[in-house]
Design a protein around this motif. Structure first.
Motif, PDB file in Angstrom:
ATOM      1  N   ARG A 223       0.833  -1.207   0.000  1.00 15.13           N
ATOM      2  CA  ARG A 223       0.000   0.000   0.000  1.00 15.13           C
ATOM      3  C   ARG A 223       0.868   1.258   0.000  1.00 15.13           C
ATOM      4  NH1 ARG A 223      -4.770   2.464   3.786  1.00 15.13           N
ATOM      5  NH2 ARG A 223      -5.521   3.818   2.107  1.00 15.13           N
ATOM      6  N   ARG A 224       1.929   1.250   0.781  1.00 16.99           N
ATOM      7  CA  ARG A 224       2.838   2.402   0.792  1.00 16.99           C
ATOM      8  C   ARG A 224       3.409   2.652  -0.604  1.00 16.99           C
ATOM      9  NH1 ARG A 224       3.581   1.291   6.199  1.00 16.99           N
ATOM     10  NH2 ARG A 224       4.964  -0.491   5.930  1.00 16.99           N
ATOM     11  N   ASP A 225       3.768   1.586  -1.297  1.00 18.63           N
ATOM     12  CA  ASP A 225       4.292   1.729  -2.646  1.00 18.63           C
ATOM     13  C   ASP A 225       3.253   2.382  -3.561  1.00 18.63           C
ATOM     14  OD1 ASP A 225       6.432   0.815  -4.780  1.00 18.63           O
ATOM     15  OD2 ASP A 225       4.452   0.273  -5.582  1.00 18.63           O
ATOM     16  N   CYS A 226       2.018   1.919  -3.487  1.00 22.61           N
ATOM     17  CA  CYS A 226       0.949   2.510  -4.304  1.00 22.61           C
ATOM     18  C   CYS A 226       0.783   3.999  -3.997  1.00 22.61           C
ATOM     19  CB  CYS A 226      -0.375   1.785  -4.062  1.00 22.61           C
ATOM     20  SG  CYS A 226      -0.457   0.108  -4.715  1.00 22.61           S
ATOM     21  N   LEU A 227       0.733   4.334  -2.714  1.00 24.89           N
ATOM     22  CA  LEU A 227       0.544   5.733  -2.317  1.00 24.89           C
ATOM     23  C   LEU A 227       1.683   6.607  -2.834  1.00 24.89           C
ATOM     24  CD1 LEU A 227      -0.807   5.147   1.303  1.00 24.89           C
ATOM     25  CD2 LEU A 227      -2.121   5.954  -0.681  1.00 24.89           C
ATOM     26  N   GLN A 228       2.909   6.072  -2.823  1.00 28.49           N
ATOM     27  CA  GLN A 228       4.053   6.826  -3.357  1.00 28.49           C
ATOM     28  C   GLN A 228       3.928   7.038  -4.863  1.00 28.49           C
ATOM     29  OE1 GLN A 228       7.407   4.486  -2.039  1.00 28.49           O
ATOM     30  NE2 GLN A 228       7.413   5.442  -0.010  1.00 28.49           N
ATOM     31  N   ARG A 229       3.155   6.209  -5.527  1.00 32.59           N
ATOM     32  CA  ARG A 229       2.931   6.334  -6.968  1.00 32.59           C
ATOM     33  C   ARG A 229       1.719   7.225  -7.286  1.00 32.59           C
ATOM     34  NH1 ARG A 229       5.720   2.290  -9.763  1.00 32.59           N
ATOM     35  NH2 ARG A 229       6.692   0.765  -8.383  1.00 32.59           N
ATOM     36  N   GLY A 230       1.108   7.809  -6.249  1.00 29.77           N
ATOM     37  CA  GLY A 230      -0.076   8.628  -6.465  1.00 29.77           C
ATOM     38  C   GLY A 230      -1.319   7.800  -6.704  1.00 29.77           C
ATOM     39  N   ALA A 231      -1.311   6.565  -6.198  1.00 30.30           N
ATOM     40  CA  ALA A 231      -2.417   5.632  -6.377  1.00 30.30           C
ATOM     41  C   ALA A 231      -2.730   4.993  -5.027  1.00 30.30           C
ATOM     42  CB  ALA A 231      -2.017   4.564  -7.401  1.00 30.30           C
ATOM     43  N   ASP A 232      -3.467   3.894  -5.026  1.00 32.11           N
ATOM     44  CA  ASP A 232      -3.717   3.109  -3.823  1.00 32.11           C
ATOM     45  C   ASP A 232      -3.924   1.664  -4.274  1.00 32.11           C
ATOM     46  OD1 ASP A 232      -4.098   2.397  -1.153  1.00 32.11           O
ATOM     47  OD2 ASP A 232      -5.569   3.980  -0.783  1.00 32.11           O
ATOM     48  N   LEU A 233      -3.930   0.748  -3.324  1.00 29.14           N
ATOM     49  CA  LEU A 233      -4.257  -0.625  -3.677  1.00 29.14           C
ATOM     50  C   LEU A 233      -5.627  -0.640  -4.335  1.00 29.14           C
ATOM     51  CD1 LEU A 233      -2.991  -2.604  -0.556  1.00 29.14           C
ATOM     52  CD2 LEU A 233      -2.122  -2.785  -2.894  1.00 29.14           C
ATOM     53  N   VAL A 234      -5.815  -1.516  -5.284  1.00 28.41           N
ATOM     54  CA  VAL A 234      -7.023  -1.529  -6.100  1.00 28.41           C
ATOM     55  C   VAL A 234      -8.283  -1.777  -5.270  1.00 28.41           C
ATOM     56  CG1 VAL A 234      -6.798  -3.978  -6.721  1.00 28.41           C
ATOM     57  CG2 VAL A 234      -8.088  -2.451  -8.206  1.00 28.41           C
ATOM     58  N   VAL A 235      -9.325  -1.029  -5.592  1.00 27.43           N
ATOM     59  CA  VAL A 235     -10.673  -1.232  -5.067  1.00 27.43           C
ATOM     60  C   VAL A 235     -11.476  -1.836  -6.214  1.00 27.43           C
ATOM     61  CG1 VAL A 235     -12.761  -0.082  -4.234  1.00 27.43           C
ATOM     62  CG2 VAL A 235     -10.502   0.699  -3.457  1.00 27.43           C
ATOM     63  N   ILE A 236     -11.872  -3.094  -6.056  1.00 26.84           N
ATOM     64  CA  ILE A 236     -12.579  -3.792  -7.131  1.00 26.84           C
ATOM     65  C   ILE A 236     -14.074  -3.507  -6.993  1.00 26.84           C
ATOM     66  CG2 ILE A 236     -13.068  -6.025  -8.189  1.00 26.84           C
ATOM     67  CD1 ILE A 236     -10.354  -6.973  -7.044  1.00 26.84           C
ATOM     68  N   GLY A 237     -14.620  -2.804  -7.974  1.00 32.17           N
ATOM     69  CA  GLY A 237     -15.993  -2.338  -7.886  1.00 32.17           C
ATOM     70  C   GLY A 237     -17.060  -3.310  -8.364  1.00 32.17           C
ATOM     71  N   ASN A 238     -16.671  -4.241  -9.241  1.00 31.52           N
ATOM     72  CA  ASN A 238     -17.669  -5.157  -9.784  1.00 31.52           C
ATOM     73  C   ASN A 238     -16.966  -6.362 -10.414  1.00 31.52           C
ATOM     74  OD1 ASN A 238     -16.928  -4.376 -12.549  1.00 31.52           O
ATOM     75  ND2 ASN A 238     -18.031  -2.476 -12.091  1.00 31.52           N
ATOM     76  N   ARG A 239     -17.775  -7.328 -10.845  1.00 32.30           N
ATOM     77  CA  ARG A 239     -17.206  -8.558 -11.428  1.00 32.30           C
ATOM     78  C   ARG A 239     -16.483  -8.300 -12.748  1.00 32.30           C
ATOM     79  NH1 ARG A 239     -19.172 -14.025  -9.657  1.00 32.30           N
ATOM     80  NH2 ARG A 239     -20.289 -13.627  -7.733  1.00 32.30           N
ATOM     81  N   GLN A 240     -16.890  -7.295 -13.488  1.00 29.38           N
ATOM     82  CA  GLN A 240     -16.216  -6.990 -14.751  1.00 29.38           C
ATOM     83  C   GLN A 240     -14.785  -6.518 -14.482  1.00 29.38           C
ATOM     84  OE1 GLN A 240     -19.317  -5.766 -13.957  1.00 29.38           O
ATOM     85  NE2 GLN A 240     -20.542  -7.030 -15.329  1.00 29.38           N
ATOM     86  N   GLU A 241     -14.630  -5.643 -13.511  1.00 35.06           N
ATOM     87  CA  GLU A 241     -13.291  -5.175 -13.149  1.00 35.06           C
ATOM     88  C   GLU A 241     -12.472  -6.339 -12.581  1.00 35.06           C
ATOM     89  OE1 GLU A 241     -11.114  -1.536 -10.723  1.00 35.06           O
ATOM     90  OE2 GLU A 241     -13.135  -2.131 -10.128  1.00 35.06           O
ATOM     91  N   GLN A 242     -13.093  -7.170 -11.756  1.00 34.29           N
ATOM     92  CA  GLN A 242     -12.400  -8.322 -11.200  1.00 34.29           C
ATOM     93  C   GLN A 242     -11.936  -9.265 -12.320  1.00 34.29           C
ATOM     94  OE1 GLN A 242     -14.533 -10.484  -8.165  1.00 34.29           O
ATOM     95  NE2 GLN A 242     -12.896 -11.984  -7.930  1.00 34.29           N
ATOM     96  N   ALA A 243     -12.794  -9.507 -13.301  1.00 33.33           N
ATOM     97  CA  ALA A 243     -12.428 -10.373 -14.426  1.00 33.33           C
ATOM     98  C   ALA A 243     -11.257  -9.781 -15.203  1.00 33.33           C
ATOM     99  CB  ALA A 243     -13.637 -10.579 -15.332  1.00 33.33           C
ATOM    100  N   PHE A 244     -11.261  -8.461 -15.378  1.00 32.05           N
ATOM    101  CA  PHE A 244     -10.161  -7.797 -16.078  1.00 32.05           C
ATOM    102  C   PHE A 244      -8.840  -8.016 -15.348  1.00 32.05           C
ATOM    103  CE2 PHE A 244      -7.452  -4.005 -16.283  1.00 32.05           C
ATOM    104  CZ  PHE A 244      -7.122  -4.015 -17.629  1.00 32.05           C
ATOM    105  N   LEU A 245      -8.861  -7.925 -14.019  1.00 35.29           N
ATOM    106  CA  LEU A 245      -7.633  -8.030 -13.222  1.00 35.29           C
ATOM    107  C   LEU A 245      -7.170  -9.471 -13.014  1.00 35.29           C
ATOM    108  CD1 LEU A 245      -8.544  -5.352 -10.546  1.00 35.29           C
ATOM    109  CD2 LEU A 245      -6.833  -5.130 -12.375  1.00 35.29           C
ATOM    110  N   THR A 246      -8.080 -10.413 -13.169  1.00 34.90           N
ATOM    111  CA  THR A 246      -7.738 -11.814 -12.950  1.00 34.90           C
ATOM    112  C   THR A 246      -6.816 -12.308 -14.055  1.00 34.90           C
ATOM    113  OG1 THR A 246      -9.803 -12.227 -11.785  1.00 34.90           O
ATOM    114  CG2 THR A 246      -8.695 -14.138 -12.715  1.00 34.90           C
TER     115      THR A 246
END
Length: 121
Positions: A20-43
């Motif tokens: 998480r610290r690494d993500c925050l240093q990149r101006g991001a955060d650990l992924v928040v998966i909003g739905n099954r379509q996004e989950q399928a994309f990341l799988t």
């Protein structure tokens, strides 16, 4: 890139907190998966990676890093998960194995790859 987000999938392995610290240093955060379509994309980008969910504050009540509750019925969980094995699994990861696919809870100190997400405006 998917929808209005850009993702970074690490090649290193770190704990959930260090990821998480690494993500925050990149101006991001650990992924928040909003739905099954996004989950399928990341799988499938990696066998297992940290995502931005935890139940550290209250066992069994997973929340995303943006403080929204994880809707357990909206997403695919790996078979038998979450199970809080040994009473010490408070951080979320995404598995992609033939016999174990979906969200899972793991010990936060386990070394894993991770997925960062940055929302585009």
């Amino acid at each position: 890139m998917f929808d209005s987000s850009c993702y970074y999938i690490s090649t290193q392995r770190k704990t959930w907190d260090d990821s998480r610290r690494d993500c925050l240093q990149r101006g991001a955060d650990l992924v928040v998966i909003g739905n099954r379509q996004e989950q399928a994309f990341l799988t499938g980008f990696t066998e297992v990676a940290w995502v931005g969910m935890t139940d550290r504050r209250r066992e069994g009540r997973f929340v995303w890093v943006d403080r929204t509750p994880v809707n357990r019925n909206q997403l695919q969980w790996a078979r038998g998960q979450p199970d809080n094995s040994n009473g010490a699994e408070d951080c979320g990861d995404l598995y992609t194995r033939i016999d174990f696919i979906g969200l899972n809870d793991s010990a936060c100190t386990t070394l894993r790859q991770w997925i960062c997400e940055r929302k585009l405006s």
